[in-house]
Design an enzyme around this catalytic site. Structure first.
Site, PDB file in Angstrom:
ATOM      1  N   LYS A 119       0.789  -1.229   0.000  1.00  0.00           N
ATOM      2  CA  LYS A 119       0.000   0.000   0.000  1.00  0.00           C
ATOM      3  C   LYS A 119       0.825   1.286   0.000  1.00  0.00           C
ATOM      4  CE  LYS A 119      -4.382  -1.391   0.129  1.00  0.00           C
ATOM      5  NZ  LYS A 119      -5.418  -0.910  -0.814  1.00  0.00           N
ATOM      6  N   SER A 149       0.465 -10.098  -0.993  1.00  0.00           N
ATOM      7  CA  SER A 149       0.197  -8.661  -0.924  1.00  0.00           C
ATOM      8  C   SER A 149       0.347  -8.047   0.456  1.00  0.00           C
ATOM      9  CB  SER A 149      -1.208  -8.367  -1.460  1.00  0.00           C
ATOM     10  OG  SER A 149      -2.183  -9.091  -0.731  1.00  0.00           O
TER      11      SER A 149
END
Length: 403
Positions: A56, A306
Site C-alpha cells: 500500500k 500482498s
C-alpha cells in the site's frame, strides 16, 4: 497507450522514480513446494516484506507526493481495514502532512496501533471499509482534507503498477501472474504494467468468495456492490469496485477466480510452514488459488503476497483452522473399561502411535453405555490424514470401539 485512465508505461516509469528510496524492491523467492504441486516453477513476490507490511505504501505515497501545497495544508483522510491506513500514515509522516484515518469497527489491533504509531489519527466507523469510506468522504467535505482513496484513483493504481515492473524484471520468463484482489488497485496496476510490456502473460485476479464483487461487476459491464460480505480476509473485503481499477481490470486482467475460507487458512498455514513467511489471509489469496488448482495455469507463475499484517489472535485461529483443514486434528470417541488404569492404557496407546492429546472428556452417564464402560472424547493432533487413519486403526486393532 492504455485506454484505462492514462495507465501507460511512461506514467508507470515516472511513478517508479517518484517512489525510489521510499518503497523497496521486494524480494522474489522461488517456492519449491508450490512448484512441485504445480508441475512448473512458482515464484513468490513478497510484498508482505514491503514497508508497513504491504504494497500500500506505493500508491499512497505517490498520490500524496503529487498534492499541491494548498492541498497538503488541509491534510488528508483515508479509510482502510489497516494496510492502506498504514501506507497513508507513513507517507504522511514522510511528507509532513496531517492524516486522519477511518477504520471499520473491529479492525485488527496491530494495524490500528501501527497506524497511530506512524502519526495518523484513527477513528472507527461502520462494519466495513465501505462504511468507513463514507465517513472519510464526509470528513473531507466538512474540512477540505484530501481523500486518499484506497484504490479508486489514477495515482494509487500507478503506484501499485510499479510492483508489476519489478515482477517482469525479477521473473522475465513469467507466464502467469496471480494477484489478491479487493477494490482492485493492485491487480489493475500490475496488470497494466505487465500487459503493456508482455501481452502474452496471463494475469489472474483472486477474490475471497465471501467478498467477490468483480465477477458480477465484469459480467454487468460496470461496478456492482456486494450486498453482504463474510470473510477472514479483511484486506480484500471490499464491496464495490472502483471505476479506475475496474476499467483497467476489464482491459488487462484475463481471469477472476474466487477462493474460500478453507483455502485461505490453508494458504496462510502452508506459507508459514514451508516458506517461513507470515501472511494475512488477504495476502495469501494467490497462494490459496494455486493450492485449489495447482496445475491450472501455465508456468512459470508469480504469486503476489500482498500483505503480512495479521493480528496474532487471528493467526492463532487461522493456524488451528488451517491445521484442521489439512487433517492435522482428529476428533474421536473411544469406549474404555471403567476401571483403574483404563484411561492410562488408552493414553499409552496414543503415545505409542505418536498422537498428541489436546483434550480429553469423560462421559459416564449415557443410556448406551454398559455399567463397566466409560466414553472418552478425544481431540488429537496428528501429522496428517494418513497418520490419523493409522492412529484409528491401531486403536481398533487393540480392541477399542472407536467412533
Amino acid at each position: 497507450m492504455s485506454a484505462s485512465a492514462g495507465l501507460d508505461l511512461a506514467a508507470i516509469e515516472q511513478a517508479r522514480e517518484a517512489l525510489r528510496g521510499v518503497a523497496i524492491e521486494t524480494p522474489m523467492e522461488e517456492s519449491r513446494w508450490l512448484s512441485a504441486l504445480a508441475g512448473s516453477p512458482v515464484l513468490l513476490k513478497c510484498e508482505n516484506l514491503q514497508r508497513t507490511g504491504s504494497f500500500k505504501i506505493r500508491g499512497a505515497y505517490l498520490r500524496m507526493a503529487r498534492l499541491t501545497d494548498e492541498e497538503r495544508a488541509h491534510g488528508v483522510v483515508a479509510a482502510s481495514a489497516g494496510n492502506h491506513a498504514q501506507g497513508v500514515a507513513l507517507a504522511a509522516r514522510l511528507l509532513g502532512i496531517h492524516a486522519r484515518v477511518y477504520m471499520p469497527v473491529g479492525a485488527p489491533i496491530p494495524k490500528e496501533n501501527a497506524t497511530r504509531g506512524y502519526g495518523a489519527e484513527v477513528e472507527f466507523h461502520g462494519a466495513s471499509v465501505d462504511e468507513a469510506l463514507a465517513a472519510a468522504r464526509a470528513y473531507a467535505a466538512d474540512t477540505g482534507a484530501v481523500l486518499v482513496h484506497p484504490y479508486d484513483h489514477r495515482d494509487i493504481v500507478l503506484g501499485q503498477a510499479t510492483c508489476g515492473l519489478e515482477i517482469l524484471e525479477q521473473a522475465p520468463e513469467v507466464r502467469t501472474v496471480v494477484v489478491p484482489t479487493g477494490g482492485g488497485g493492485l491487480v489493475a496496476g500490475i496488470a497494466a504494467a505487465v500487459k503493456l510490456r508482455r501481452p502474452d502473460v496471463h494475469v489472474v485476479a483472486v477474490q475471497a468468495a465471501g467478498a467477490a464483487a468483480y465477477p458480477a461487476s465484469l459480467a454487468a459491464g460496470h461496478p456492482i456492490a456486494v450486498e453482504q460480505m463474510s470473510t477472514m480476509a479483511d484486506g480484500i473485503a471490499v464491496g464495490l469496485p472502483g471505476d479506475v481499477p475496474f476499467a483497467a481490470i476489464r482491459e488487462h486482467v484475463d481471469e477472476v477466480v474466487t477462493v474460500g475460507e478453507e483455502a485461505l487458512s490453508r494458504a496462510v498455514l502452508s506459507t508459514l510452514e514451508r516458506a517461513k513467511l507470515v501472511l494475512e489471509p488477504a495476502g495469501a489469496a494467490a497462494v490459496a488459488a494455486l493450492l485449489d488448482d495447482p496445475g491450472r495455469w501455465e508456468g512459470p507463475t508469480v504469486a503476489v503476497l500482498s500483505g503480512g499484517n495479521i493480528d496474532p489472535l487471528l493467526m492463532m485461529r487461522v493456524i488451528r483452522h488451517g491445521m484442521a483443514s489439512a487433517g492435522r486434528y482428529l476428533g474421536c470417541t473411544v469406549r474404555i473399561p471403567d476401571a483403574p488404569g483404563g484411561l492410562a492404557t488408552l493414553l499409552a496407546e496414543l503415545a505409542e502411535a505418536q498422537a498428541n492429546v489436546l483434550d480429553v472428556v469423560h462421559e459416564r452417564t449415557s443410556a448406551s453405555l454398559h455399567l463397566d464402560e466409560v466414553v472418552v472424547t478425544l481431540q488429537l493432533e496428528t501429522r496428517g490424514p494418513q497418520h490419523a487413519e493409522q492412529v484409528l486403526a491401531r486403536l481398533r486393532a487393540r480392541g477399542y470401539a472407536v467412533a
